[in-house]
Design a protein around this motif. Sequence first.
Motif, PDB file in Angstrom:
ATOM      1  N   GLN A  74     -49.897  -0.681 -81.207  1.00 25.37           N
ATOM      2  CA  GLN A  74     -50.084   0.707 -80.811  1.00 25.37           C
ATOM      3  C   GLN A  74     -50.852   1.478 -81.879  1.00 25.37           C
ATOM      4  O   GLN A  74     -51.750   2.263 -81.565  1.00 25.37           O
ATOM      5  CB  GLN A  74     -48.730   1.357 -80.553  1.00 25.37           C
ATOM      6  N   ALA A  75     -50.542   1.227 -83.147  1.00 23.52           N
ATOM      7  CA  ALA A  75     -51.256   1.892 -84.234  1.00 23.52           C
ATOM      8  C   ALA A  75     -52.703   1.413 -84.301  1.00 23.52           C
ATOM      9  O   ALA A  75     -53.618   2.208 -84.544  1.00 23.52           O
ATOM     10  CB  ALA A  75     -50.549   1.626 -85.557  1.00 23.52           C
ATOM     11  N   LEU A  76     -52.929   0.116 -84.085  1.00 21.85           N
ATOM     12  CA  LEU A  76     -54.294  -0.412 -84.099  1.00 21.85           C
ATOM     13  C   LEU A  76     -55.129   0.175 -82.970  1.00 21.85           C
ATOM     14  O   LEU A  76     -56.300   0.523 -83.162  1.00 21.85           O
ATOM     15  CB  LEU A  76     -54.281  -1.937 -84.006  1.00 21.85           C
ATOM     16  N   VAL A  77     -54.550   0.297 -81.788  1.00 23.16           N
ATOM     17  CA  VAL A  77     -55.275   0.861 -80.647  1.00 23.16           C
ATOM     18  C   VAL A  77     -55.566   2.341 -80.883  1.00 23.16           C
ATOM     19  O   VAL A  77     -56.670   2.818 -80.591  1.00 23.16           O
ATOM     20  CB  VAL A  77     -54.483   0.638 -79.333  1.00 23.16           C
ATOM     21  N   LEU A  78     -54.615   3.056 -81.448  1.00 27.61           N
ATOM     22  CA  LEU A  78     -54.847   4.468 -81.735  1.00 27.61           C
ATOM     23  C   LEU A  78     -55.997   4.626 -82.734  1.00 27.61           C
ATOM     24  O   LEU A  78     -56.881   5.473 -82.559  1.00 27.61           O
ATOM     25  CB  LEU A  78     -53.578   5.117 -82.272  1.00 27.61           C
ATOM     26  N   THR A  79     -56.014   3.803 -83.762  1.00 29.37           N
ATOM     27  CA  THR A  79     -57.103   3.844 -84.735  1.00 29.37           C
ATOM     28  C   THR A  79     -58.428   3.451 -84.090  1.00 29.37           C
ATOM     29  O   THR A  79     -59.464   4.079 -84.346  1.00 29.37           O
ATOM     30  CB  THR A  79     -56.789   2.905 -85.910  1.00 29.37           C
ATOM     31  N   ALA A  80     -58.411   2.439 -83.237  1.00 24.48           N
ATOM     32  CA  ALA A  80     -59.635   1.999 -82.566  1.00 24.48           C
ATOM     33  C   ALA A  80     -60.168   3.069 -81.617  1.00 24.48           C
ATOM     34  O   ALA A  80     -61.383   3.226 -81.475  1.00 24.48           O
ATOM     35  CB  ALA A  80     -59.379   0.706 -81.801  1.00 24.48           C
ATOM     36  N   ILE A  81     -59.277   3.817 -80.986  1.00 23.98           N
ATOM     37  CA  ILE A  81     -59.717   4.895 -80.094  1.00 23.98           C
ATOM     38  C   ILE A  81     -60.444   5.969 -80.891  1.00 23.98           C
ATOM     39  O   ILE A  81     -61.505   6.455 -80.477  1.00 23.98           O
ATOM     40  CB  ILE A  81     -58.519   5.490 -79.325  1.00 23.98           C
ATOM     41  N   VAL A  82     -59.908   6.330 -82.043  1.00 22.64           N
ATOM     42  CA  VAL A  82     -60.535   7.358 -82.864  1.00 22.64           C
ATOM     43  C   VAL A  82     -61.893   6.889 -83.373  1.00 22.64           C
ATOM     44  O   VAL A  82     -62.889   7.622 -83.323  1.00 22.64           O
ATOM     45  CB  VAL A  82     -59.606   7.748 -84.034  1.00 22.64           C
ATOM     46  N   ILE A  83     -61.961   5.658 -83.843  1.00 23.56           N
ATOM     47  CA  ILE A  83     -63.231   5.122 -84.354  1.00 23.56           C
ATOM     48  C   ILE A  83     -64.260   5.005 -83.237  1.00 23.56           C
ATOM     49  O   ILE A  83     -65.425   5.368 -83.398  1.00 23.56           O
ATOM     50  CB  ILE A  83     -63.003   3.774 -85.052  1.00 23.56           C
ATOM     51  N   SER A  84     -63.852   4.503 -82.077  1.00 22.47           N
ATOM     52  CA  SER A  84     -64.805   4.359 -80.971  1.00 22.47           C
ATOM     53  C   SER A  84     -65.267   5.716 -80.456  1.00 22.47           C
ATOM     54  O   SER A  84     -66.414   5.855 -80.020  1.00 22.47           O
ATOM     55  CB  SER A  84     -64.203   3.528 -79.839  1.00 22.47           C
ATOM     56  N   PHE A  85     -64.412   6.730 -80.519  1.00 21.15           N
ATOM     57  CA  PHE A  85     -64.847   8.066 -80.112  1.00 21.15           C
ATOM     58  C   PHE A  85     -65.938   8.580 -81.042  1.00 21.15           C
ATOM     59  O   PHE A  85     -66.935   9.143 -80.592  1.00 21.15           O
ATOM     60  CB  PHE A  85     -63.669   9.042 -80.090  1.00 21.15           C
ATOM     61  N   GLY A  86     -65.767   8.386 -82.335  1.00 18.91           N
ATOM     62  CA  GLY A  86     -66.798   8.798 -83.289  1.00 18.91           C
ATOM     63  C   GLY A  86     -68.097   8.037 -83.081  1.00 18.91           C
ATOM     64  O   GLY A  86     -69.187   8.622 -83.112  1.00 18.91           O
ATOM     65  N   LEU A  87     -67.998   6.731 -82.854  1.00 17.12           N
ATOM     66  CA  LEU A  87     -69.189   5.912 -82.609  1.00 17.12           C
ATOM     67  C   LEU A  87     -69.895   6.352 -81.336  1.00 17.12           C
ATOM     68  O   LEU A  87     -71.126   6.497 -81.320  1.00 17.12           O
ATOM     69  CB  LEU A  87     -68.808   4.434 -82.514  1.00 17.12           C
ATOM     70  N   LEU A  88     -69.146   6.579 -80.280  1.00 20.69           N
ATOM     71  CA  LEU A  88     -69.759   6.957 -79.010  1.00 20.69           C
ATOM     72  C   LEU A  88     -70.376   8.345 -79.077  1.00 20.69           C
ATOM     73  O   LEU A  88     -71.434   8.581 -78.487  1.00 20.69           O
ATOM     74  CB  LEU A  88     -68.731   6.868 -77.889  1.00 20.69           C
ATOM     75  N   ALA A  89     -69.759   9.258 -79.799  1.00 18.77           N
ATOM     76  CA  ALA A  89     -70.360  10.588 -79.957  1.00 18.77           C
ATOM     77  C   ALA A  89     -71.702  10.463 -80.677  1.00 18.77           C
ATOM     78  O   ALA A  89     -72.697  11.080 -80.276  1.00 18.77           O
ATOM     79  CB  ALA A  89     -69.420  11.502 -80.729  1.00 18.77           C
ATOM     80  N   PHE A  90     -71.755   9.649 -81.720  1.00 17.28           N
ATOM     81  CA  PHE A  90     -73.010   9.438 -82.447  1.00 17.28           C
ATOM     82  C   PHE A  90     -74.061   8.790 -81.555  1.00 17.28           C
ATOM     83  O   PHE A  90     -75.220   9.213 -81.525  1.00 17.28           O
ATOM     84  CB  PHE A  90     -72.757   8.574 -83.683  1.00 17.28           C
ATOM     85  N   VAL A  91     -73.669   7.771 -80.798  1.00 26.07           N
ATOM     86  CA  VAL A  91     -74.626   7.049 -79.960  1.00 26.07           C
ATOM     87  C   VAL A  91     -75.134   7.934 -78.827  1.00 26.07           C
ATOM     88  O   VAL A  91     -76.323   7.883 -78.481  1.00 26.07           O
ATOM     89  CB  VAL A  91     -73.987   5.745 -79.424  1.00 26.07           C
ATOM     90  N   PHE A  92     -74.283   8.770 -78.242  1.00 29.20           N
ATOM     91  CA  PHE A  92     -74.737   9.665 -77.182  1.00 29.20           C
ATOM     92  C   PHE A  92     -75.727  10.703 -77.706  1.00 29.20           C
ATOM     93  O   PHE A  92     -76.719  11.009 -77.054  1.00 29.20           O
ATOM     94  CB  PHE A  92     -73.560  10.351 -76.493  1.00 29.20           C
ATOM     95  N   VAL A  93     -75.467  11.242 -78.886  1.00 27.42           N
ATOM     96  CA  VAL A  93     -76.405  12.197 -79.467  1.00 27.42           C
ATOM     97  C   VAL A  93     -77.714  11.501 -79.809  1.00 27.42           C
ATOM     98  O   VAL A  93     -78.803  12.046 -79.596  1.00 27.42           O
ATOM     99  CB  VAL A  93     -75.782  12.882 -80.707  1.00 27.42           C
ATOM    100  N   LEU A  94     -77.630  10.284 -80.320  1.00 31.01           N
ATOM    101  CA  LEU A  94     -78.836   9.515 -80.621  1.00 31.01           C
ATOM    102  C   LEU A  94     -79.639   9.239 -79.351  1.00 31.01           C
ATOM    103  O   LEU A  94     -80.869   9.369 -79.341  1.00 31.01           O
ATOM    104  CB  LEU A  94     -78.453   8.204 -81.310  1.00 31.01           C
ATOM    105  N   ALA A  95     -78.968   8.889 -78.266  1.00 30.75           N
ATOM    106  CA  ALA A  95     -79.661   8.643 -77.003  1.00 30.75           C
ATOM    107  C   ALA A  95     -80.289   9.922 -76.456  1.00 30.75           C
ATOM    108  O   ALA A  95     -81.394   9.889 -75.898  1.00 30.75           O
ATOM    109  CB  ALA A  95     -78.695   8.059 -75.980  1.00 30.75           C
ATOM    110  N   LEU A  96     -79.609  11.039 -76.625  1.00 32.67           N
ATOM    111  CA  LEU A  96     -80.177  12.317 -76.197  1.00 32.67           C
ATOM    112  C   LEU A  96     -81.450  12.628 -76.983  1.00 32.67           C
ATOM    113  O   LEU A  96     -82.454  13.055 -76.419  1.00 32.67           O
ATOM    114  CB  LEU A  96     -79.159  13.439 -76.378  1.00 32.67           C
ATOM    115  N   ARG A  97     -81.428  12.389 -78.286  1.00 33.92           N
ATOM    116  CA  ARG A  97     -82.612  12.624 -79.118  1.00 33.92           C
ATOM    117  C   ARG A  97     -83.754  11.691 -78.719  1.00 33.92           C
ATOM    118  O   ARG A  97     -84.913  12.112 -78.680  1.00 33.92           O
ATOM    119  CB  ARG A  97     -82.278  12.359 -80.578  1.00 33.92           C
ATOM    120  N   VAL A  98     -83.435  10.442 -78.427  1.00 38.62           N
ATOM    121  CA  VAL A  98     -84.466   9.491 -77.987  1.00 38.62           C
ATOM    122  C   VAL A  98     -85.079   9.966 -76.682  1.00 38.62           C
ATOM    123  O   VAL A  98     -86.302   9.927 -76.511  1.00 38.62           O
ATOM    124  CB  VAL A  98     -83.863   8.075 -77.834  1.00 38.62           C
TER     125      VAL A  98
END
Length: 136
Positions: A74-98
């Motif tokens: 449960q702790a690993l999944v919670l940490t993975a959710i937070v990390i993946s949210f940060g990664l996806l926010a970065f990738v979406f902004v990068l795709a918008l800029r592209v």
Amino acid sequence: METILAFVVGLLIAASVYLMLARDLARFLFGLVLISNAANLLIFAGGGLTQAEPPLVPLGLSAPFAAVANALPQALVLTAIVISFGLLAFVFVLALRVFQELDTLDTDEMRVAEPKPEEGGEGTTPPPGPSGEAGR
């Protein structure tokens, strides 16, 4: 229940790989979201599904007296959710800029560093063949 979750994880990973192999950047991003959710579900299901009590230790005891749920997945999944949210926010902004810069989401058209192929017309000579002679 673990068997059903194993099939669901396999289906999610297969769908995400299919989406990530597409030429369209938007489909790739949806595949990335899907594969991160599949990985979270895999970690969660790998910890085992029980209807045990929460892992709380009562006052005065050094360990819980009943079977408790495993808190590590449960702790690993919670940490993975937070990390993946940060990664996806970065990738979406990068795709918008592209998209703003190149006006396309097709990855084959995003070859900015490569020279554009010249179209054949009058005054152009074909490249030399393998023997060094100009093509006919």
